[in-house]
Design an enzyme around this catalytic site. Structure first.
Site, PDB file in Angstrom:
ATOM      1  N   THR A 207       0.815  -1.214   0.000  1.00 53.98           N
ATOM      2  CA  THR A 207       0.000   0.000   0.000  1.00 53.98           C
ATOM      3  C   THR A 207       0.849   1.265   0.000  1.00 53.98           C
ATOM      4  O   THR A 207       0.451   2.285  -0.559  1.00 53.98           O
ATOM      5  CB  THR A 207      -0.934   0.008   1.214  1.00 53.98           C
ATOM      6  OG1 THR A 207      -0.147   0.011   2.426  1.00 53.98           O
ATOM      7  CG2 THR A 207      -1.834  -1.217   1.235  1.00 53.98           C
ATOM      8  N   ASP A 208       2.020   1.215   0.630  1.00 53.62           N
ATOM      9  CA  ASP A 208       2.887   2.393   0.720  1.00 53.62           C
ATOM     10  C   ASP A 208       3.402   2.790  -0.663  1.00 53.62           C
ATOM     11  O   ASP A 208       3.354   3.964  -1.056  1.00 53.62           O
ATOM     12  CB  ASP A 208       4.052   2.090   1.663  1.00 53.62           C
ATOM     13  CG  ASP A 208       4.429   3.290   2.536  1.00 53.62           C
ATOM     14  OD1 ASP A 208       3.691   4.286   2.540  1.00 53.62           O
ATOM     15  OD2 ASP A 208       5.467   3.217   3.219  1.00 53.62           O
ATOM     16  N   ASP A 209       3.935   1.815  -1.398  1.00 51.19           N
ATOM     17  CA  ASP A 209       4.377   2.088  -2.762  1.00 51.19           C
ATOM     18  C   ASP A 209       3.221   2.566  -3.634  1.00 51.19           C
ATOM     19  O   ASP A 209       3.366   3.504  -4.422  1.00 51.19           O
ATOM     20  CB  ASP A 209       4.982   0.827  -3.385  1.00 51.19           C
ATOM     21  CG  ASP A 209       6.458   0.679  -3.082  1.00 51.19           C
ATOM     22  OD1 ASP A 209       7.262   1.198  -3.860  1.00 51.19           O
ATOM     23  OD2 ASP A 209       6.800   0.058  -2.071  1.00 51.19           O
ATOM     24  N   ARG A 283       0.584   8.672   4.655  1.00 49.34           N
ATOM     25  CA  ARG A 283       0.903   8.827   3.233  1.00 49.34           C
ATOM     26  C   ARG A 283      -0.340   8.602   2.378  1.00 49.34           C
ATOM     27  O   ARG A 283      -0.570   9.288   1.376  1.00 49.34           O
ATOM     28  CB  ARG A 283       2.000   7.846   2.816  1.00 49.34           C
ATOM     29  CG  ARG A 283       2.541   8.138   1.410  1.00 49.34           C
ATOM     30  CD  ARG A 283       3.500   7.059   0.935  1.00 49.34           C
ATOM     31  NE  ARG A 283       4.563   6.781   1.875  1.00 49.34           N
ATOM     32  CZ  ARG A 283       5.689   7.480   1.978  1.00 49.34           C
ATOM     33  NH1 ARG A 283       5.880   8.527   1.182  1.00 49.34           N
ATOM     34  NH2 ARG A 283       6.609   7.139   2.856  1.00 49.34           N
TER      35      ARG A 283
END
Length: 469
Positions: A207-209, A283
């Site tokens: 999910t971060d990428d 983020r």
């Protein structure tokens, strides 16, 4: 990593070392006794219960009659082969690759078997050789680095249709994961659509990428805009489906937060899980705001509540994937500001005071990785370019661009910018400022020292009204 490692643990292969050779350098004084000892009776705690249960299972395992062992080996073999990428990788990380190759070797696979040949080629891609030294990387991060670098360049004023950005955007879109992975076990109804960290990792997008990439793709102009938007919608649907019940997002999974599992003796790193974290959630809020999501959206409201409930008593936030509280605080402030939260509210003022109070005398910020083990060290450490940039980005998001702490931080970055050598025009730091497993394993992303300071200085210039201050 764990599935093939079960084969290694079951067969317990031994490699005899020549006389005079050993691996004592791998152990410290604390490792003299690696046995797990209970501090009470069974059922007095989960830890004690698991230790006694572990001993019982190992005792049973010594019996020669194992009617299901062959079947178990076949299932592990099948699972391992199914999880190998076409290019030979397993999970895009070195531990999974090495343990999978070792397991296949123990199961009778020859070195020239196609799976082993491709696997060794993947391992070779992780090797670096420079100045007569050879070392192996734990992982590679091309999509992550490309997306953040592109966002920093956009912040600096590079046009959204610049050929380099368009080329990066098209490359990233073509790397989108459209294959179902292990995340579907807990999220079976979702369609694939995220992005992974590495060159080859179809089964474990994160999910971060995905959030960082969506931030980037929203900002660039490419010829086939319909294609871009359709792929971004696919990614957005997958990302929203990965929100946990608590309101936050983990990196790879949904509701993977059963802390009791970290009491299993095998989980001595206390990193067996992938619970929702504030840095990833911050983020994602940041990204959602850029795609038009408002505070009133139900999933946004749950995420905001998740973050606010986890603010530390002194005003900072924990950073799971970057060291440490400076990183977490930066991402939370950026996310909450972008989504429309009041930056004059008490939560923001406490965070600002915390960042102000942890600025070093030289004007920079730094935080030792020991802060994961010793909370008294949070926000304390030698100033680094990346951590100074994070603190500045957090303060600027909190509407503190005219704060003297920000001015001192900007001056630190300008004065430490290199004017010669391999990184002329940029920055250098020896410190590891990213996190694999808190306390146990840390990472140095060599791009962090370049693109985060550029991002911070660019946003400061914009927040200060474009002045040449």
């Amino acid at each position: 990593t764990v599935v093939p490692l079960s084969v290694v643990r079951s067969l317990e292969p031994v490699h005899e070392l020549p006389e005079g050779r050993d691996v004592h350098e791998l152990f410290t004084e604390k490792d003299v006794d690696l046995d797990f000892k209970p501090d009470g009776l069974p059922f007095t705690s989960w830890r004690n219960t698991f230790i006694y249960l572990d001993r019982f299972i190992k005792t049973i395992g010594k019996f020669p009659w194992k009617p299901l062992r062959k079947k178990a080996f076949r299932k592990v073999e099948q699972w391992t082969l199914e999880h190998q990428e076409g290019e030979g990788d397993w999970g895009g990380i070195q531990p999974a690759m090495l343990n999978s190759l070792l397991a296949l070797r123990l199961l009778g696979y020859a070195n020239d078997h196609p799976a082993c040949v491709k696997g060794m080629e993947a391992v070779d891609r992780f090797l670096l050789e420079k100045d007569g030294r050879l070392w192996m990387q734990a992982c590679v991060s091309p999509l992550w680095d490309t997306a953040i670098a592109a966002n920093a360049l956009l912040d600096s004023g590079l046009p959204s249709d610049h050929p380099a950005l368009v080329k990066a955007g098209e490359w990233i879109i073509n790397k989108q994961v459209i294959k179902r992975g292990d995340w579907q076990v807990k999220n079976p109804g979702a369609e694939p659509g995220g992005w992974a960290f590495e060159f080859y990792n179809e089964l474990y997008p994160d999910t971060d990428d995905t959030a960082e990439i969506l931030l980037f793709l929203n900002r660039i102009d490419i010829a086939d805009n319909r294609w871009k938007l359709s792929e971004c919608q696919r990614a957005m649907n997958w990302l929203l489906s990965m929100q946990s019940k608590s309101g936050g997002w983990g990196a790879f999974d949904v509701d993977n937060d059963k802390e009791v599992l970290n009491e299993i003796p095998f989980a001595d790193h206390k990193a067996l899980l992938d619970p929702p974290t504030v840095d990833v959630t911050g983020r994602i809020l940041w990204m959602l705001s850029k795609w038009g999501f408002k505070k009133q959206h139900p999933q946004v409201q749950r995420a905001i509540q998740f973050i606010k409930e986890r603010q530390e008593i002194d005003g900072c936030w924990f950073g799971r994937w970057g060291a440490n509280y400076i990183y977490g605080t930066f991402l939370v402030l950026n996310g909450l500001c972008a989504i429309g939260e009041d930056m004059n509210a008490p939560f923001s003022r406490k965070a600002v005071r915390w960042l102000e109070g942890h600025q070093n005398e030289d004007g920079g910020w730094g935080e030792t990785c020991q802060s994961y083990q010793e909370p008294s060290l949070r926000g304390r450490g030698k100033s680094t370019a990346s951590q100074t940039a994070w603190a500045l980005l957090g303060l600027i998001a909190a509407d503190e661009a005219e704060n003297t702490a920000v001015e001192r931080g900007v001056r630190y970055l300008i004065e430490t910018q290199k004017d010669s050598g391999d990184v002329s025009g940029s920055w250098w730091e020896d410190e590891f400022t990213a996190t694999g497993f808190p306390i146990h394993f840390f990472i140095k992303y060599h791009m962090y020292q370049h693109f985060f300071p550029l991002m911070a200085l660019s946003r400061y210039r914009r927040a200060a009204g474009g002045s040449e201050q």
